[in-house]
Enzyme design. Structure first.
Site, PDB file in Angstrom:
ATOM      1  N   LYS A  51      -1.667   7.015  -2.934  1.00  0.00           N
ATOM      2  CA  LYS A  51      -1.578   8.479  -2.923  1.00  0.00           C
ATOM      3  C   LYS A  51      -0.235   9.004  -2.419  1.00  0.00           C
ATOM      4  O   LYS A  51       0.149  10.130  -2.732  1.00  0.00           O
ATOM      5  CB  LYS A  51      -2.696   9.058  -2.057  1.00  0.00           C
ATOM      6  N   SER A 300      -6.395   0.417  -5.292  1.00  0.00           N
ATOM      7  CA  SER A 300      -5.820   1.722  -4.969  1.00  0.00           C
ATOM      8  C   SER A 300      -5.609   1.980  -3.485  1.00  0.00           C
ATOM      9  O   SER A 300      -4.768   2.797  -3.117  1.00  0.00           O
ATOM     10  CB  SER A 300      -6.680   2.839  -5.573  1.00  0.00           C
TER      11      SER A 300
END
Length: 403
Positions: A51, A300
């Site tokens: 992110k 992720s």
């Protein structure tokens, strides 16, 4: 909006704050699936997740005036840390609204970068509504975690790195929450390599993108229930939806039980901590009906609190029959416990807990219950232990372990 020049620009900008996450070849998953499986370890980023890419790129495109107003976002944790860190780099105030269910480690890490954290709501969508409310009240600049094409462009830089390192990649598996990562990765991957397959993976308890694909429009699913808190989203992004719909080849859904086993596999075979949302692409490998392909699973993130980690490991061991409990009835007289223990020891079972219940029946001399929790090497070993107990004259009953 999502053009190759913008992706190239983003790739250069995010290098200022990202770690180099080289692909890791997985011998274990390759042998399990009959493919060549590579892992993209974004869990190794400074903030523990990909992110940071989208947050930093987005904030880099803001004007000084927009940054000076202060930044606000809503996040289950990983985008929160990305915005908090990027805001700190630019000397901007950051306010993060997080669901009350967010793991403590994500809250503390976000605060450690200087951000103000507001806990609100049970799921991301409720936290997001609160963030918009605060943005309107205080004039903050809102940084959406996924429904923003500039943020998605930053996330898509992962695809640039994957294809540069592994030009002959056939499949990229990407987790889906709101869809920002899937948008950036799938769009850039198709621009660079039109024949590549990009597969999105969602938790079955929060499959809002799959529902949207099936209806052909952005769809809300409610309620959402999954241990993959980073992808527990009720409604995907409306701005990014056309791009995802055009560039994703398929969406796979994964059950929570599959994530638990994937966590165990990742720890034991790769010595890596990957959060449940990041494991979606690993759990999805067995759902692909292909052989001999080069596949990249994007991990992720790795922001997972120790309590959750402990619970997942225990449940994974139980699922794999490496921890199990049997209930046996035996007469309440000296020597019976030793006799049962010897049967288990002869089969190399390792007892880790005993629960001796003398009040199982009113006639204690007839029977008391002994619950034995033990370690085994797997299902075959467990079955051998149970069979040995049966041959010794007991009637073992498998029950749920209570650790």
């Amino acid at each position: 909006m999502l053009t190759l020049p913008k992706f190239e620009e983003a790739s250069e900008i995010v290098k200022k704050v990202t770690q180099e996450t080289k692909l890791v070849y997985s011998k274990y998953f390759s042998e399990q699936t009959g493919n060549k499986v590579y892992l993209k370890p974004e869990n190794m980023q400074l903030t523990g997740a990909y992110k940071l890419r989208g947050a930093y790129y987005k904030i880099s495109t803001l004007s000084e005036e927009e940054r000076a107003k202060g930044l606000i976002t809503a996040s289950a944790g990983n985008h929160a840390q990305g915005v908090a860190y990027a805001a700190k780099c630019y000397g901007a105030k950051a306010v993060i609204v997080m669901p009350t269910t967010t793991p403590l480690i994500k809250v503390e890490r976000t605060q450690s970068y200087g951000a103000e954290v507001v806990l609100y709501g049970d799921v991301y969508d409720e936290a997001c509504a609160k963030a918009y409310e605060l943005a309107a009240e205080h004039g903050y600049t809102f940084i959406h975690p996924f429904d923003d094409l500039i943020v998605a462009t930053g996330q898509g830089t992962i695809a640039m790195e994957v294809i540069q390192e592994l030009p002959l990649v056939d499949y990229i598996l990407v987790p889906i929450g709101g869809g920002g990562l899937a948008t950036g990765v799938s769009t850039l991957a198709k621009l660079l390599k039109p024949n590549i397959k990009v597969i999105g993976v969602e938790p079955s308890g929060a499959a809002c993108m799959k529902a949207s694909f099936e209806k052909g429009e952005v769809t809300t699913v409610s309620p959402v229930s999954t241990i993959a808190d980073g992808t527990a989203v009720q409604t995907p992004g409306s701005k990014i939806f056309p791009y995802v719909r055009q560039n994703l080849d398929e969406i796979i859904t994964v059950d929570d039980d599959e994530l638990i086993v994937a966590f165990l596999d990742m720890v034991e075979n790769h010595k890596m901590i990957v959060e449940n949302s990041g494991l979606l692409t690993v759990a999805a490998l067995k759902h692909l009906d292909v052989k001999g392909k080069k596949i990249v699973s994007i991990l992720s993130g790795g922001n997972m609190d120790v309590i959750t980690m402990s619970s997942v490991i225990q449940n994974g061991l139980i699922q794999r029959d490496r921890i199990f409990t049997v209930s046996v009835l035996l007469p309440d007289k000296p020597g019976e416990l030793v006799r049962v223990s010897q049967v288990i020891a002869n089969e190399n079972g390792n007892v880790i807990k005993l629960d001796h219940n003398q009040f199982f029946t009113t006639n204690r001399s007839a029977a008391v219950e002994l619950r034995i929790t033990m370690e085994a090497f797997g299902t075959d070993h467990k079955n051998r232990i149970v069979k040995a107990l049966e041959e010794a004259g007991y009637t073992p009953k498998i029950v749920r372990p209570n650790l």
